[in-house]
Design a protein around this motif. Structure first.
Motif, mmCIF file in Angstrom:
data_model
loop_
_atom_site.group_PDB
_atom_site.id
_atom_site.type_symbol
_atom_site.label_atom_id
_atom_site.label_comp_id
_atom_site.label_asym_id
_atom_site.label_seq_id
_atom_site.Cartn_x
_atom_site.Cartn_y
_atom_site.Cartn_z
ATOM 1 N N GLU A 124 0.831 -1.193 0.000
ATOM 2 C CA GLU A 124 0.000 0.000 0.000
ATOM 3 C C GLU A 124 0.870 1.250 0.000
ATOM 4 O O GLU A 124 1.972 1.262 0.556
ATOM 5 C CB GLU A 124 -0.899 -0.012 1.237
ATOM 6 N N HIS A 127 2.508 3.260 3.519
ATOM 7 C CA HIS A 127 1.988 2.564 4.690
ATOM 8 C C HIS A 127 3.089 1.909 5.531
ATOM 9 O O HIS A 127 3.104 2.048 6.748
ATOM 10 C CB HIS A 127 0.974 1.504 4.259
ATOM 11 N N GLU A 128 4.018 1.217 4.869
ATOM 12 C CA GLU A 128 5.007 0.447 5.605
ATOM 13 C C GLU A 128 6.423 0.724 5.104
ATOM 14 O O GLU A 128 6.635 1.026 3.920
ATOM 15 C CB GLU A 128 4.734 -1.055 5.477
ATOM 16 N N GLU A 296 4.015 9.107 -2.344
ATOM 17 C CA GLU A 296 3.751 8.698 -0.969
ATOM 18 C C GLU A 296 4.179 9.736 0.066
ATOM 19 O O GLU A 296 3.768 9.675 1.215
ATOM 20 C CB GLU A 296 4.453 7.371 -0.668
ATOM 21 N N ARG A 299 1.560 11.556 2.190
ATOM 22 C CA ARG A 299 0.735 10.715 3.055
ATOM 23 C C ARG A 299 1.481 10.240 4.299
ATOM 24 O O ARG A 299 0.901 9.548 5.141
ATOM 25 C CB ARG A 299 0.230 9.499 2.275
#
Length: 507
Positions: A124, A127-128, A296, A299
């Motif tokens: 995702e 996210h990680e 990313e 976010r």
């Protein structure tokens, strides 16, 4: 293939004999029997072709591969690295695929070929990220040294951050996170680890862990979640495991020669930034790592405005040698604190000592075991009382190797004029001036005193004060923070006025 079809049709459909088929087609009966057995007609090499373009470079590459046998296992040449070195150093004109094929065969012959399987991921956005330590070898200040690599890698974009440290201490673990968050422009909501001692105190059943209290504080401050792999299952964070090896093989081959960790980390940061221009094979789109990271960045979790206080506080007791032991190494403090209990604030690069919220000493952090970090200024008051220990005192012997030659001349002159005890004590008074003035100014003042043949402490003090009567020095004098120096040493007399007397005497 038309002959293949003709022979098989003649036998299977028209029931002709092998002799008759051989007479009609002109092929030998051996060939016809092979066709009838199902063997397809195609060209087969009796031996593998020779790679002509590698003939002149083969010995060089083979020497690299053989030299790698004695190098660290995880820091050897890859086929890609060999190709880039051939381009940069030997003006190679062949293709990378040629080099890869040749190197693969040579590695099999040398017993170096290994393969492994990985699971393709589709993570995702933002996210990680995965975190891990690795080790590598560098040449630092002329000495071969094993270092630790802190590595963080985004699962989505593949954006990678690598930084070198001397040890895997918790303070360095946190410092790596802080610098990585700044590099990425934010913190990832989830970070994946193996069961690091600096983060995990106890492994429970399943995914449950008892975290180190300090790690929980750090994680809560940045509001990210920690996810831990199963024991001995490093493939669960295969991205960063691959990054550790990639950094060793591509950032640190050949082994770099650097002067300190600052130069090494500048090089690793430049390589990490350059790595962002690559494209990761197997991804659905053709965007570069940096282009995927741009998607990313917005976010990610924002970085707190106030940095995390990355220091460990431990209580220490000062020994008779004026030292405190921190992580099996000793650091000096002033004589007045012998036998007292102080608080040591242990940071990534500095160790500071406090008493009643007042800083009394600070040192660069050292690593290893049983090493001493001594500030000679901490011992001068005691040595002044025990001048007989001057020549053999460890702080003086370590400091003496760095003195300017004029210091030795001044010491011998003072001893010759005042005797060993008083002359040594007078010279220690000059050394104590380092608490107030920069070393270069004291060195200039000692040299000036020697030129004027004024061999005493007061002359050096007077020269220093006359050089620069700064407001800070005046305030320290008024507060009594400069023992041995009084207002009479700050004489604003203009020596040019004496020229008139000299002129009068001449008349």
């Amino acid at each position: 293939m038309d002959q293949y079809e003709l022979i098989r049709t003649a036998k299977r459909v028209y029931k002709k004999s092998i002799r008759q088929i051989a007479k009609e087609t002109g092929h030998s009966r051996v060939t016809i029997r092979k066709v009838l057995s199902g063997l397809e007609p195609k060209y087969r090499r009796s031996k593998e072709p020779v790679c002509a373009v590698m003939d002149s470079f083969g010995p060089v590459v083979e020497r690299w591969l053989k030299d790698d046998v004695t190098e660290p296992r995880k820091q050897r040449h890859t086929a890609h690295r060999i190709y880039t070195r051939l381009l940069e150093e030997h003006e190679f004109t062949g293709a990378e695929s040629t080099v890869r094929r040749w190197v693969r065969d040579q590695k099999v012959r040398l017993g170096l070929k290994t393969t492994g399987a990985v699971v393709p991921l589709d993570p995702e956005v933002a996210h990680e990220a995965e975190v891990d330590w690795g080790s590598a070898w560098v040449s630092m200040a002329g000495e071969r040294l094993q270092i630790k690599l802190f590595c963080m890698r985004s699962r989505y974009s593949g954006k990678s951050f690598v930084r070198a440290y001397p040890w895997e201490r918790q303070e360095m673990f946190f410092d790596g996170h802080i610098r990585a968050f700044s590099f990425y422009g934010g913190a990832f909501p989830v970070l994946v680890y193996d069961n690091l001692t600096v983060a995990v105190r106890k492994i429970l059943r399943g995914k449950a862990r008892i975290e180190q209290e300090r790690f929980t504080s750090f994680r809560s401050y940045h509001t990210f979640e920690a996810r831990f792999c199963n024991p001995e299952k490093g493939q669960e964070k295969g991205g960063v495991e691959g990054l550790v090896g990639f950094a060793r093989r591509n950032f640190l081959v050949p082994i770099p020669d650097v002067k300190d960790f600052g130069e090494l980390n500048d090089m690793l940061l430049a390589r990490s930034i350059e790595h962002g221009g690559r494209r990761i094979q197997g991804r659905e789109d053709d965007r570069t790592i940096n282009e995927r990271h741009d998607a990313e960045r917005a976010r990610l979790l924002p970085i707190p405005e106030r940095p995390f206080e990355n220091t460990k506080t431990v209580g220490v007791r000062i020994s008779r040698y004026q030292t405190a032991q921190v992580d099996r190494n000793r650091y000096s403090v002033p004589t007045a604190y012998v036998g007292r209990r102080l608080w040591a604030h242990v940071g990534c690069e500095q160790v500071s000592f406090y008493v009643d919220q007042k800083k009394v000493a600070e040192h660069p952090r050292i690593f290893g075991n049983c090493n001493w970090q001594i500030d000679p200024l901490h011992y001068l008051d005691l040595i002044s009382q025990r001048t007989g220990s001057f020549e053999s005192a460890r702080p003086i012997r370590q400091w003496r190797s760095q003195w300017h030659g004029d210091y030795e001349i001044m010491l011998h002159a003072l001893r010759r004029r005042h005797g060993d005890a008083r002359g040594t004590r007078e010279f220690i008074g000059i050394l104590q001036l380092h608490r107030i003035y920069p070393s270069d100014r004291i060195q200039d003042a000692v040299s000036e005193a020697l030129r004027c043949q004024t061999y005493n402490l007061d002359s050096v003090k007077h020269i220093l004060v006359r050089q620069h009567q700064s407001p800070a020095v005046m305030v320290m004098l008024a507060a009594g923070l400069m023992p041995g120096i009084t207002d009479r040493h700050i004489d604003c007399t203009d020596v040019a006025r004496y020229n008139g007397l000299l002129a009068g005497g001449a008349r």
